[in-house]
Each structure stands twice: as C-alpha cells, then as structure tokens.
Design an enzyme around this catalytic site. Structure first.
Site, PDB file in Angstrom:
ATOM      1  N   THR A  28       0.950  -1.165  -0.066  1.00 34.51           N
ATOM      2  CA  THR A  28       0.060  -0.017  -0.142  1.00 34.51           C
ATOM      3  C   THR A  28       0.950   1.405  -0.106  1.00 34.51           C
ATOM      4  O   THR A  28       0.666   2.222  -0.595  1.00 34.51           O
ATOM      5  CB  THR A  28      -1.021  -0.075   1.206  1.00 34.51           C
ATOM      6  N   SER A  65       6.191   3.578   8.875  1.00 39.33           N
ATOM      7  CA  SER A  65       5.059   4.030   9.219  1.00 39.33           C
ATOM      8  C   SER A  65       4.904   3.900  10.880  1.00 39.33           C
ATOM      9  O   SER A  65       5.657   3.972  11.591  1.00 39.33           O
ATOM     10  CB  SER A  65       3.810   3.723   8.481  1.00 39.33           C
ATOM     11  N   HIS A  66       3.667   3.267  11.106  1.00 39.22           N
ATOM     12  CA  HIS A  66       3.301   2.881  12.423  1.00 39.22           C
ATOM     13  C   HIS A  66       3.769   1.661  12.962  1.00 39.22           C
ATOM     14  O   HIS A  66       3.287   1.423  14.022  1.00 39.22           O
ATOM     15  CB  HIS A  66       1.670   2.833  12.451  1.00 39.22           C
ATOM     16  N   ASP A  85       2.010   9.106  14.248  1.00 44.30           N
ATOM     17  CA  ASP A  85       2.461   7.878  14.157  1.00 44.30           C
ATOM     18  C   ASP A  85       4.181   8.129  13.964  1.00 44.30           C
ATOM     19  O   ASP A  85       4.579   9.116  13.840  1.00 44.30           O
ATOM     20  CB  ASP A  85       2.067   6.961  13.155  1.00 44.30           C
ATOM     21  N   ASP A 119       6.112   7.932  11.364  1.00 44.82           N
ATOM     22  CA  ASP A 119       6.607   8.760  10.400  1.00 44.82           C
ATOM     23  C   ASP A 119       5.767   9.972  10.264  1.00 44.82           C
ATOM     24  O   ASP A 119       5.955  11.074   9.441  1.00 44.82           O
ATOM     25  CB  ASP A 119       6.762   8.371   8.933  1.00 44.82           C
ATOM     26  N   ASP A 170       2.535  11.061   9.740  1.00 44.40           N
ATOM     27  CA  ASP A 170       1.615  11.403   8.781  1.00 44.40           C
ATOM     28  C   ASP A 170       0.116  10.782   9.210  1.00 44.40           C
ATOM     29  O   ASP A 170      -0.691  11.487   8.793  1.00 44.40           O
ATOM     30  CB  ASP A 170       1.689  10.936   7.334  1.00 44.40           C
ATOM     31  N   ARG A 171       0.197  10.194  10.413  1.00 44.82           N
ATOM     32  CA  ARG A 171      -1.115   9.782  10.847  1.00 44.82           C
ATOM     33  C   ARG A 171      -1.567  10.687  12.054  1.00 44.82           C
ATOM     34  O   ARG A 171      -0.593  11.246  12.561  1.00 44.82           O
ATOM     35  CB  ARG A 171      -1.157   8.459  11.409  1.00 44.82           C
ATOM     36  N   THR A 175      -8.049   2.408  -1.019  1.00 48.33           N
ATOM     37  CA  THR A 175      -7.073   2.669   0.034  1.00 48.33           C
ATOM     38  C   THR A 175      -5.708   2.864  -0.490  1.00 48.33           C
ATOM     39  O   THR A 175      -5.260   2.328  -1.138  1.00 48.33           O
ATOM     40  CB  THR A 175      -7.274   1.390   1.125  1.00 48.33           C
ATOM     41  N   LYS A 229      -0.534  12.465   3.672  1.00 48.35           N
ATOM     42  CA  LYS A 229      -1.418  12.812   4.870  1.00 48.35           C
ATOM     43  C   LYS A 229      -0.414  13.471   5.822  1.00 48.35           C
ATOM     44  O   LYS A 229       0.672  13.236   5.956  1.00 48.35           O
ATOM     45  CB  LYS A 229      -2.150  11.586   5.327  1.00 48.35           C
TER      46      LYS A 229
HETATM   47  C1  G16 Z   1      -0.711   3.503   4.657  1.00 50.56           C
HETATM   48  C2  G16 Z   1      -1.061   4.066   3.387  1.00 50.56           C
HETATM   49  C3  G16 Z   1      -2.602   4.741   3.469  1.00 50.56           C
HETATM   50  C4  G16 Z   1      -3.411   3.247   4.076  1.00 50.56           C
HETATM   51  C5  G16 Z   1      -2.589   2.667   5.405  1.00 50.56           C
HETATM   52  C6  G16 Z   1      -3.585   1.463   5.465  1.00 50.56           C
HETATM   53  O1  G16 Z   1      -0.450   4.513   5.455  1.00 50.56           O
HETATM   54  O2  G16 Z   1      -0.666   5.273   2.870  1.00 50.56           O
HETATM   55  O3  G16 Z   1      -3.231   5.285   2.468  1.00 50.56           O
HETATM   56  O4  G16 Z   1      -4.830   3.747   4.321  1.00 50.56           O
HETATM   57  O5  G16 Z   1      -1.435   2.346   4.853  1.00 50.56           O
HETATM   58  O6  G16 Z   1      -3.437   0.553   4.627  1.00 50.56           O
HETATM   59  P1  G16 Z   1      -3.657  -1.174   4.794  1.00 50.56           P
HETATM   60  O7  G16 Z   1      -5.135  -0.960   4.993  1.00 50.56           O
HETATM   61  O8  G16 Z   1      -3.568  -1.488   3.335  1.00 50.56           O
HETATM   62  O9  G16 Z   1      -2.750  -1.416   5.825  1.00 50.56           O
HETATM   63  P2  G16 Z   1       0.813   4.574   6.477  1.00 50.56           P
HETATM   64  O10 G16 Z   1       0.417   5.468   7.358  1.00 50.56           O
HETATM   65  O11 G16 Z   1       0.859   3.169   6.863  1.00 50.56           O
HETATM   66  O12 G16 Z   1       1.873   4.943   5.276  1.00 50.56           O
END
Ligand code: G16
Length: 561
Positions: A36, A131-132, A295, A297, A299-300, A362, A394
């Site tokens: 993703t 990310s998270h 989170d 990085d 962005d959340r 998504t 984001k």
């Molecule tokens: C990423 C994507 C988001 C997505 C999220 C969850 O966020 O940038 O657009 O909504 O993953 O994705 P999934 O449901 O496929 O796990 P982040 O904050 O992890 O970069």
C-alpha cells in the site's frame, strides 16, 4: 529551529578519495513488491547483503533521473535509518544525481519530506519508514519513492520498480566515506552535493501559512490545555518547535517527543489501543481539553477531546464542514476525497457544500492525481490519515493544528463540535476490526468464500438488514483513466449501512484482515451510544458471512478502532 533552509554554500569534502564508482554484481530477490505504501519488511530482511541496494537501484532505473537532478532523502529515525541513508547517498552519487537534500540526523517526517520535495522543486524523494509499525533490530523498516509532486509514486511506477527488481544484475555505488548527518551544511560526495538541512523549518513555516497561529496562541494562553504524544517517533522535534516555540504552549503539553530508533519499545500507531498512555490521560482525572498523537513517520493523527474520541472518518467530515474558519482554506474547497472503507460522513458535508466527493481505493497515492488536477482540496482515510493539497501526503500535525484553529474560532470543546456536527448531518457510526497475523491461506480463504457468495447475497435478509449489492471495489482514476481492481469486498445494505472486508497491504507478518463496519443514524437520541454497541448486529453479521471463527480460529479482533 527556525528560518528557511539555504541554498548550498561552502561545500565540505566528505573524504579524500570520493570519486570511484563501483558496479556491484547482484542477484534479484523475489519479494520486493511494494505494498500500500512502499516496501516494508523486517529489519533483518533489509540487512541482507544487496537487499536495500537492489531496491534503490530499481527505483533509480525506473525513474531515469536526468543528470544533475536533486533528490530528497529522509526517514522517521527508526533503527537502520542512518545506515540506509548512507547507502542511498553513495548510490545517488553513482547514479548521476547532482544534489541530495537530507534531513539533519537523517530525520524527515513523511509530510515534511513531501513539503521539501515541493518547495525546492526536486526530482523526487526517498522516504525511509515503516510508518506505524514497530521499530528496532527485529522491528520493521521500509522505503518508498515519492515523485516531483511530493506524493507517493503511483502504481505504474511501483510496478515498474518491482519488475526491475526481479531481473536486476548489478547496482552502482560510489566508494566514499560516510557523510556527517548531524550538522547542517553542504558536503561533497563524488560530484554530488549533499545538503544536510533543518528538517523542521520549511514544514513549520508552511503550517504558519495555513493556520491562524495568533488565534491558537491566544487559546492556549487562555488556559486551554493540550497534550500531544509523538510516541517517541519523528514528530517530536516538529511538535516542540510548533507547540512550544511558536505557539507558546507549556512544556507539559508534549510527551514522548525524543525520537528513538525503537520508539521506546512502543507501537507508534496513534489509535485507542497503541496510544493508550495518552488515552489514559485524556480519559483520566483533571484531563487536558485536547489530546492528539501521531505515528512513526508523522503522517497519521488521532484527535481526542476530554474523555472523547473523534473517529478519523468524522474528523475528515468536521474539517470539511469547518474549513472556511481557517486562513488557508477560507476561500472554500474544490472537493473532498476519501478512501472507500472510510465512512460516508464527508459525503454528506460535501453534498451540503455543493462540492464533489470522490471515493478512492485505500492508499494515499490515489489522492495525488485528484489534487494535482485541482479536483479536491481535503482528503482522508479511516486509517487515521487526513491531509490536503498543501502537500501530497497525509499530515498528522496539520490535522492537529486544523482542529486547534477550529476550536480557537468556535470556542467550543471537541465533543461539542462533534455532537453538533452529528445533530446536523446525522451520525455515520463507524468501527474497524483488525485481525492481525493470520495465516495468509486462511485470510485468502475468507475473501474467496465472500466472493463466492456474491451471487446469492443480494436480497437476503440478515436480521434487520437486507443486502442490496455486493462487489469487489474497483476504481477508475478520473484523471488518467487507470483502473485498480480488487480493492476490497463491499456488502451494502438497503439502508446504506455497509460491511467492507479487505486484506491490509502494509503488514509484514502473515495477513491482516480488516473488517470495516458502518451504519447511519440520524436520531440524536442514539448519538451517545458506544460504536461497538450501536454496531453489534452488523458485527455479528460480518462474522456469520465471513465464517471468520471457523476459517481463522479468531474470536476477537487484535485491534478495534
Ligand atoms: C498507509 C497508506 C494509507 C493506508 C494505510 C493502511 O498508511 O498510505 O493510505 O490507508 O497504509 O493501509 P492498509 O489497510 O493496506 O494496511 P501509512 O500511514 O502506513 O503509510
């Protein structure tokens, strides 16, 4: 940290011998398909010989930068960030880049990286983050490429990177000493300039241009108490600069603001489960008026009032409805976009405002074309992501400042603002249930079983709900016509309620099944209900339709948001 980052000045040599380009023979790995949001794996996977190098070379080969191009590089400070940056710098120098902007200490939040790519009109950027996901020697690491618009590379680029990664036979890197990342300034590596920049200044100035810092400063000076939890992740320095230095908040307004390679052994995901330290404060005695977290990085975001949680879907709708109260959005919005599993709360606001609302798969990358084409201003996802066309990612702190600006103008609590919103538009009651680390075969079995029932489901009565339609969501990009299929199973009931089943594209262990539940309730007298109570019947139907327990052995979700 204040002031703009400067153009390169005096250049320091990174070492005496810094010009030998080496061509290293390698063999492909078969697991470098970006998910993703980029390639995410356990740290030991990235530490394998040639693993990171192969992927970086595949990026460079797929984007073919013109000689002398500028690249941005930075990450969320997690374990392996610094080592990876040194490798990328040496590879960038050997691949013809003329300059790399890298955040001091290797730090750039994802939104700040997007901001810097756009502000300095660079060719693109490489962001290092999972990310998270947790960090540390056995935690996760990740890498993604962002294009010149500051946003995550679209699927056609990530697919090209994956294809190249399957056939790669060599990569290039320069033989040079490591660059000192801890002091800002310019360094020479081969023929390439590395500019180590202040990671905070450009981003903080962008925030000051969008929101009424004077009004927020006055709100805080008037006794409105906030608590921001950076979860030992990248936003710590940004939060300190913005909340303490620029907005005059007292020191105890921020917590966990020193970035650590393992996030203090925590799980830097701002939700009710993982940000429990903050949640306990906001639901405890003598709670502050406002709480927020971001989170790994940056962005959340999660927004809390005193003893009150705002779902990300509601947050997008409330920001949309109140955007005109902020300087950056006072002229109104071109449109709004949300990912498919995100609730339709924003759709109701868009309808009243007379602006379009887009439903995308998504992944933040799907918003890029809509923003570039001027079709939308705000975007949001149920996965704690909200942002706007100020950048192409984001943006966690942006969402927090947006909320504080609204509170400063309306002079109401977070809870009152949310309840008034529901009273006006009705409430899209919403929850997501995650079942993490289930065997991939069992997860695929659930999805196949659901698809197999598409033919018989429509018209079926399940408790008080009747199935209207079901499908596997597909999306045609209205800007470039590209089609993305298989984006999640939707079961939509005749009253508009929905259950969505999706497999996460960001996990690194087994499969994560996400079940998204949504019911619309216009009745104010019901709005106090806990979402799990209000959605209890739909939760039961989801279990029944998916045969979840029989197929996965899981009775309870790992995380509820
Ligand atoms: C990423 C994507 C988001 C997505 C999220 C969850 O966020 O940038 O657009 O909504 O993953 O994705 P999934 O449901 O496929 O796990 P982040 O904050 O992890 O970069």
């Amino acid at each position: 940290m204040t002031g703009n980052n400067k153009q390169p000045g005096e250049v320091k040599m990174s070492g005496e011998i810094a010009t030998t380009i080496q061509t290293i023979a390698t063999t492909p790995f078969n697991d470098q398909k970006p998910g993703t949001s980029g390639l995410r794996k356990r740290v030991p996977a990235f530490q394998q010989a040639h693993y990171l190098e192969n992927f970086v070379q595949a990026i460079f080969d797929s984007i073919s930068p013109p000689p002398g191009a500028t690249l941005v590089v930075g990450g969320d400070g997690r374990y392996y960030n610094r080592e990876a940056i040194q490798i990328i710098l040496k590879m960038a120098a050997a691949n013809g880049f003329g300059r790399v902007l890298v955040g001091q200490g290797g730090i750039l939040s994802t939104p700040a990286a997007s901001c810097v790519i756009r502000k300095y009109a660079t060719y693109g950027g490489i962001i290092l983050s999972a990310s998270h996901n947790p960090g540390g020697p056995d935690g996760d690491f990740g890498i993604k490429y962002n294009t010149a618009n500051g946003g995550p590379a679209p699927e056609k680029i990530t697919e090209a990177i994956f294809e190249l990664s399957k056939t790669i036979s060599q990569y290039r890197l320069i033989d040079a000493p490591d660059v000192a990342l801890d002091a800002t300034g310019d360094y020479l590596i081969g023929n390439m300039i590395v500019s180590v920049i202040d990671p905070v200044a450009d981003y903080a100035e962008l925030m000051e241009s969008l929101f009424d810092f004077g009004a927020i400063r006055a709100l805080l000076a008037g006794g409105f108490r906030i608590k921001f939890d950076a979860m030992h992740a990248v936003n710590g320095p940004y939060a300190r600069d913005i909340f303490i230095n620029r907005l005059g908040a007292p020191e105890d307004s921020i917590m966990n603001c020193v970035p650590l390679p393992d996030f203090g052994n925590g799980h830097p995901d701002p939700n009710l489960t993982y940000a429990h330290e903050l949640v306990e404060i906001l639901y405890g005695e003598n709670a502050p008026d406002f709480g927020a977290a971001s989170d790994g990085d940056g962005d959340r975001n999660m927004i809390l009032g005193k003893g009150f949680f705002v779902t990300p879907s509601d947050s997008l709708a409330i920001l949309t409805a109140n955007a005109k109260l902020t300087p950056g959005y006072s002229a109104g919005l071109a449109g709004v976009a949300r990912s498919m599993p995100t609730s339709a709360a924003a759709d109701r606001v868009a309808k009243e405002l007379g602006i379009p609302c887009y439903e995308t798969p998504t992944g933040w990358k799907f918003f890029g074309n809509l923003m570039d084409a001027g079709k939308v201003t705000l975007c949001g996802e149920e996965s704690f992501g909200t942002g706007s066309s100020h950048i192409r990612e984001k943006d966690g702190l942006w969402a927090v400042l947006f909320w504080l600006n609204i509170v400063a103008v309306r002079k109401q609590s977070v809870e009152t603002i949310t309840r008034e919103h529901w009273a006006h538009y009705g409430r899209n009651v919403y929850s997501r249930h995650d079942f993490e680390a289930i065997p991939t075969e069992a997860a695929n079995g659930v999805m196949k079983h659901l698809k197999d029932s598409f033919a018989t489901l429509p018209g079926q009565k399940l408790g008080s709900y009747t199935v209207d339609v079901c499908d596997d969501f597909s999306y045609t990009d209205p800007v470039d016509g590209s089609i993305s299929t298989g984006q999640g199973i939707r079961i939509i009931f005749t009253d508009g309620s929905r259950i969505v089943f999706r497999l996460s594209g960001t996990g690194t262990e087994g499969a994560t099944l996400r079940i998204y539940l949504e019911a619309y309730d216009p009745v104010i007298a019901n709005h106090h209900l806990d979402a799990q109570v209000a959605l209890a019947e739909l939760i039961g139907i989801a279990g029944q339709l998916s045969e979840l327990v029989a197929r996965t052995g899981r009775e309870q979700p790992t995380v509820i948001t």
